[in-house]
Design an enzyme around this catalytic site. Sequence first.
Site, PDB file in Angstrom:
ATOM      1  N   TYR A  74       0.839  -1.207   0.000  1.00 15.62           N
ATOM      2  CA  TYR A  74       0.000   0.000   0.000  1.00 15.62           C
ATOM      3  C   TYR A  74       0.871   1.253   0.000  1.00 15.62           C
ATOM      4  O   TYR A  74       0.573   2.234  -0.670  1.00 15.62           O
ATOM      5  CB  TYR A  74      -0.934   0.012   1.222  1.00 15.62           C
ATOM      6  N   PHE A 126      -7.691  21.269 -24.655  1.00 10.55           N
ATOM      7  CA  PHE A 126      -7.978  19.844 -24.723  1.00 10.55           C
ATOM      8  C   PHE A 126      -9.202  19.604 -23.849  1.00 10.55           C
ATOM      9  O   PHE A 126      -9.386  20.266 -22.824  1.00 10.55           O
ATOM     10  CB  PHE A 126      -6.797  18.958 -24.302  1.00 10.55           C
ATOM     11  N   THR A 127     -10.022  18.630 -24.240  1.00 10.79           N
ATOM     12  CA  THR A 127     -11.341  18.431 -23.615  1.00 10.79           C
ATOM     13  C   THR A 127     -11.282  18.331 -22.080  1.00 10.79           C
ATOM     14  O   THR A 127     -11.891  19.135 -21.374  1.00 10.79           O
ATOM     15  CB  THR A 127     -11.991  17.165 -24.200  1.00 10.79           C
ATOM     16  N   ASP A 217       1.532  20.307 -20.542  1.00 13.66           N
ATOM     17  CA  ASP A 217       0.813  19.059 -20.822  1.00 13.66           C
ATOM     18  C   ASP A 217       1.753  18.222 -21.687  1.00 13.66           C
ATOM     19  O   ASP A 217       1.861  18.417 -22.891  1.00 13.66           O
ATOM     20  CB  ASP A 217      -0.512  19.342 -21.537  1.00 13.66           C
ATOM     21  N   LYS A 260      -0.083   7.595 -23.393  1.00 12.66           N
ATOM     22  CA  LYS A 260       0.293   7.901 -24.776  1.00 12.66           C
ATOM     23  C   LYS A 260       1.794   7.649 -24.956  1.00 12.66           C
ATOM     24  O   LYS A 260       2.216   6.509 -25.056  1.00 12.66           O
ATOM     25  CB  LYS A 260      -0.063   9.361 -25.099  1.00 12.66           C
ATOM     26  N   ARG A 384     -13.479  14.894 -33.784  1.00 11.64           N
ATOM     27  CA  ARG A 384     -12.818  15.998 -33.084  1.00 11.64           C
ATOM     28  C   ARG A 384     -13.308  17.282 -33.744  1.00 11.64           C
ATOM     29  O   ARG A 384     -12.648  17.891 -34.564  1.00 11.64           O
ATOM     30  CB  ARG A 384     -11.287  15.890 -33.196  1.00 11.64           C
ATOM     31  N   PHE A 451     -18.950  14.164 -26.012  1.00  9.07           N
ATOM     32  CA  PHE A 451     -18.558  13.297 -27.132  1.00  9.07           C
ATOM     33  C   PHE A 451     -18.458  11.826 -26.732  1.00  9.07           C
ATOM     34  O   PHE A 451     -18.629  10.939 -27.560  1.00  9.07           O
ATOM     35  CB  PHE A 451     -17.226  13.772 -27.741  1.00  9.07           C
TER      36      PHE A 451
HETATM   37  O1  PLI Z   1      -7.014  10.361 -20.896  1.00 15.18           O
HETATM   38  P1  PLI Z   1      -6.172  10.860 -19.757  1.00 15.18           P
HETATM   39  O2  PLI Z   1      -6.975  11.273 -18.593  1.00 15.18           O
HETATM   40  O3  PLI Z   1      -5.084   9.924 -19.388  1.00 15.18           O
HETATM   41  O4  PLI Z   1      -5.389  12.153 -20.311  1.00 15.18           O
HETATM   42  C1  PLI Z   1      -6.033  13.328 -20.642  1.00 15.18           C
HETATM   43  C2  PLI Z   1      -5.302  14.041 -21.739  1.00 15.18           C
HETATM   44  C3  PLI Z   1      -4.623  15.183 -21.450  1.00 15.18           C
HETATM   45  N1  PLI Z   1      -3.960  15.874 -22.423  1.00 15.18           N
HETATM   46  C4  PLI Z   1      -3.928  15.451 -23.703  1.00 15.18           C
HETATM   47  C5  PLI Z   1      -3.185  16.250 -24.704  1.00 15.18           C
HETATM   48  C6  PLI Z   1      -4.578  14.292 -24.056  1.00 15.18           C
HETATM   49  O5  PLI Z   1      -4.509  13.874 -25.316  1.00 15.18           O
HETATM   50  C7  PLI Z   1      -5.319  13.551 -23.066  1.00 15.18           C
HETATM   51  C8  PLI Z   1      -6.067  12.411 -23.392  1.00 15.18           C
HETATM   52  N2  PLI Z   1      -6.302  12.106 -24.646  1.00 15.18           N
HETATM   53  C9  PLI Z   1      -7.079  11.139 -25.136  1.00 15.18           C
HETATM   54  C10 PLI Z   1      -7.840  10.205 -24.298  1.00 15.18           C
HETATM   55  C11 PLI Z   1      -7.138  11.036 -26.571  1.00 15.18           C
HETATM   56  O6  PLI Z   1      -7.826  10.130 -27.079  1.00 15.18           O
HETATM   57  O7  PLI Z   1      -6.503  11.847 -27.237  1.00 15.18           O
END
Ligand code: PLI
Length: 459
Positions: A74, A126-127, A217, A260, A384, A451
């Site tokens: 933990y 970003f969303t 970011d 990513k 998008r 979306f």
């Molecule tokens: O999906 P998260 O919560 O791990 O990350 C959010 C996020 C933050 N910044 C940017 C630039 C992103 O591209 C992002 C997540 N992007 C997704 C899920 C995408 O499909 O692009």
Amino acid sequence: MSSRSSWAEPYKIKMVELLKMTTPQRRKKVIKEAGFNTFLLKSEDVYIDLLTDSGTSAMSDVQWAGMMRGDEAYAGSRNYYNLEKSVKDTYGYKYLVPTHQGRGAEHLISSILIKKGDIIPGNMYFTTTRLHQELAGGQFRDIIIDEAHDAESLHPFKGNVDLAKLESLINHHGAAKIPYVCIATTVNMAGGQPISMDNLRQVRELTSKHGIRIIHDMTRVAENAYFIQQREPGFKRKSIARIVREICDLTDGATMSAKKDALVNIGGFLALNEWEVFEEARNLVVVYEGLHTYGGLAGRDMEAMAIGIKESVDQNHIHARVGQVEYLGQRLIEAGIPIVQPIGSHGVFLDARRILPHIPQDQFPAQTLAAQLYIDAGIRAMERGVVSAGRDPITGENRFPKLELVRLTIPRRVYTQAHMDVIAESVMRVYNRRSKIKGMQMVYEPTYLRFFQARFEPI
Ligand code: PLI
């Protein structure tokens, strides 16, 4: 640095995941059941999944071996310390707070730094990032260069900040109202477009003059570094690792979706250089994510991330990753399909405005195009455009972005060149029958990040 010029993959395949083929009849049925929203499809009904590059990459054998070395204590897991070292060594940030994914880090930093009425400038929204800024009482302001909103502009660094826009915001609102400037490397919503080192340096200079932080970011920072190496004078001979480090050194902290660049299926973090902000984040993380040495992750997830971070800055890896996306983009350009140019790093973005000019934006051309692509060959892409942009929280009106795109997002180390050909051929078929495609209406609209769960019907 490698002398290889082909983008051929620097790995071979040890295990495969079998895909299911579906018929056009089945695809027509299931997309209707999914409200013509590709997010609502079952993945087993998808042949090539280009919904996102988030959490969909293939981990290496070394990462999988790391998973077996998960220390699931933990508190104080050995994998946390490995991750901390990897983040410090690769990115240079002093303090680390792990989170379950990127938005966990966005939630923490927004809650800590933003007060009601604050302004957060950023190089395009970003969303999830903007939503967390708004939920914390702030207002996002777009300071990206105008070229970023033009799918046809060939500017090599469409992620750049328009310094005049930033300066005018500072003069108008005062630096005290701006807790930080949010700088994304490889701007997702602009089509995977990079910011140049020169521009970032200028943003640093201007923000330092006013005592304003830069929160980075860094979700796709290695991909941005690749474009700097390839396109910006003075960087040809610098390694990706060195360029990544140089970018991070120009900023004060970062939110990371490790799903990513960092090649993991789950995970993220908040990284900081300021002790006071870190102390607050380390405290707040226990409320929302988990103890500060796991932040919602298993020990094994942190180990895979620690390893993935190092793999992400390898020259051969990034060359193949971006090279594959460029291969697909070039095939579409040669076929005369309107896409966002220059080709981005994590996907090819179809310009639905130019592909379906007869469908007005309030009839969701990109959403429609994504559904048609799925019906054609079982390829799942993502809207998008106007659906992703959502509504203005103050006026409640729809936001109509200039970019109305369908993202063909390429997961890392997952698909082959032949898959890229199948995708290109499917896009061409849909393009050839574009005049027969009709728009849609939204019949269900959720409050947040619509979306993901909205539903549509053909008009
Ligand atoms: O999906 P998260 O919560 O791990 O990350 C959010 C996020 C933050 N910044 C940017 C630039 C992103 O591209 C992002 C997540 N992007 C997704 C899920 C995408 O499909 O692009």
